[in-house]
Write a protein that holds these residues in place. Structure first.
Motif, PDB file in Angstrom:
ATOM      1  N   PRO A 238       0.237  -1.322  -0.434  1.00  0.00           N
ATOM      2  CA  PRO A 238       0.173  -0.205  -0.073  1.00  0.00           C
ATOM      3  C   PRO A 238       0.575   1.091  -0.160  1.00  0.00           C
ATOM      4  CG  PRO A 238       0.008  -0.991   2.094  1.00  0.00           C
ATOM      5  CD  PRO A 238       1.164  -2.021   1.247  1.00  0.00           C
ATOM      6  N   GLU A 239       0.066   2.043  -0.075  1.00  0.00           N
ATOM      7  CA  GLU A 239       0.646   3.405  -0.590  1.00  0.00           C
ATOM      8  C   GLU A 239       0.855   5.080   0.189  1.00  0.00           C
ATOM      9  OE1 GLU A 239       1.675   5.120  -4.230  1.00  0.00           O
ATOM     10  OE2 GLU A 239       2.184   3.505  -5.438  1.00  0.00           O
ATOM     11  N   VAL A 240       0.776   5.334   1.389  1.00  0.00           N
ATOM     12  CA  VAL A 240       0.040   5.987   2.126  1.00  0.00           C
ATOM     13  C   VAL A 240       0.397   7.200   2.071  1.00  0.00           C
ATOM     14  CG1 VAL A 240       0.056   5.769   4.589  1.00  0.00           C
ATOM     15  CG2 VAL A 240       0.205   3.329   3.846  1.00  0.00           C
ATOM     16  N   PRO A 241      -0.048   7.839   2.203  1.00  0.00           N
ATOM     17  CA  PRO A 241      -0.820   9.505   2.437  1.00  0.00           C
ATOM     18  C   PRO A 241       0.547  10.180   4.097  1.00  0.00           C
ATOM     19  CG  PRO A 241      -2.158   9.277   1.384  1.00  0.00           C
ATOM     20  CD  PRO A 241      -1.503   8.114   1.700  1.00  0.00           C
ATOM     21  N   VAL A 242       1.337  10.460   3.740  1.00  0.00           N
ATOM     22  CA  VAL A 242       1.686  11.420   5.369  1.00  0.00           C
ATOM     23  C   VAL A 242       2.775  12.804   5.045  1.00  0.00           C
ATOM     24  CG1 VAL A 242       3.809  10.979   6.710  1.00  0.00           C
ATOM     25  CG2 VAL A 242       3.175   8.803   5.586  1.00  0.00           C
ATOM     26  N   THR A 243       1.997  13.642   5.653  1.00  0.00           N
ATOM     27  CA  THR A 243       2.344  14.134   6.309  1.00  0.00           C
ATOM     28  C   THR A 243       3.070  15.292   7.779  1.00  0.00           C
ATOM     29  OG1 THR A 243      -0.013  15.023   5.181  1.00  0.00           O
ATOM     30  CG2 THR A 243       1.209  16.806   6.507  1.00  0.00           C
ATOM     31  N   LEU A 244       4.325  15.791   7.045  1.00  0.00           N
ATOM     32  CA  LEU A 244       5.637  16.268   7.765  1.00  0.00           C
ATOM     33  C   LEU A 244       5.168  17.701   7.864  1.00  0.00           C
ATOM     34  CD1 LEU A 244       8.245  14.072   5.911  1.00  0.00           C
ATOM     35  CD2 LEU A 244       6.539  13.310   8.121  1.00  0.00           C
ATOM     36  N   VAL A 245       5.872  18.460   9.344  1.00  0.00           N
ATOM     37  CA  VAL A 245       6.069  19.728   9.383  1.00  0.00           C
ATOM     38  C   VAL A 245       6.972  20.264   9.899  1.00  0.00           C
ATOM     39  CG1 VAL A 245       3.666  19.882   9.747  1.00  0.00           C
ATOM     40  CG2 VAL A 245       4.338  19.795  11.832  1.00  0.00           C
ATOM     41  N   GLN A 246       7.412  21.103   9.344  1.00  0.00           N
ATOM     42  CA  GLN A 246       8.695  21.663  10.194  1.00  0.00           C
ATOM     43  C   GLN A 246       8.659  22.143  11.718  1.00  0.00           C
ATOM     44  OE1 GLN A 246       9.459  25.384   7.393  1.00  0.00           O
ATOM     45  NE2 GLN A 246      11.390  23.795   7.441  1.00  0.00           N
ATOM     46  N   PHE A 247       9.699  21.589  12.466  1.00  0.00           N
ATOM     47  CA  PHE A 247       9.711  21.655  13.578  1.00  0.00           C
ATOM     48  C   PHE A 247      11.395  21.891  14.035  1.00  0.00           C
ATOM     49  CE2 PHE A 247       9.371  20.058  18.358  1.00  0.00           C
ATOM     50  CZ  PHE A 247       8.353  21.301  18.721  1.00  0.00           C
ATOM     51  N   ALA A 248      11.257  23.123  15.372  1.00  0.00           N
ATOM     52  CA  ALA A 248      12.908  22.853  15.701  1.00  0.00           C
ATOM     53  C   ALA A 248      13.508  22.487  15.199  1.00  0.00           C
ATOM     54  CB  ALA A 248      12.697  21.723  16.641  1.00  0.00           C
ATOM     55  N   GLY A 249      13.849  23.215  13.837  1.00  0.00           N
ATOM     56  CA  GLY A 249      14.920  22.943  12.886  1.00  0.00           C
ATOM     57  C   GLY A 249      15.259  21.176  12.140  1.00  0.00           C
TER      58      GLY A 249
END
Length: 78
Positions: A44-55
């Motif tokens: 399966p291909e899973v969408p993942v959302t990342l956010v910038q945090f502490a560098g």
């Protein structure tokens, strides 16, 4: 967290890259990636959302509905 771990456990994984609909000029600080999991002959291909945090980057969201049920066999392709 234990439920998420069960759905995301895999024999291997591959980061396929950024979501093609996301603009490189996106200044929201978020990145949307696609990750391919391999387990029990399923990929399966899973969408993942990342956010910038502490560098660095941390996971903000994972679409577990795309991961499939880890206790069931793969669904045949349509």
């Amino acid at each position: 967290l234990t439920v998420m771990q069960r759905y995301l456990v895999s024999e291997e994984y591959e980061v396929l890259g950024a979501d093609p609909s996301q603009s490189l000029a996106d200044l929201s600080g978020e990145r949307h990636l696609r990750v391919r999991l391999t387990r029990n002959n399923c990929t399966p291909e899973v969408p993942v959302t990342l956010v910038q945090f502490a560098g660095g980057w941390i996971v903000k969201a994972v679409d577990l509905t795309k991961a499939g049920n880890p206790q069931r066999a793969c669904r045949p392709p349509n």
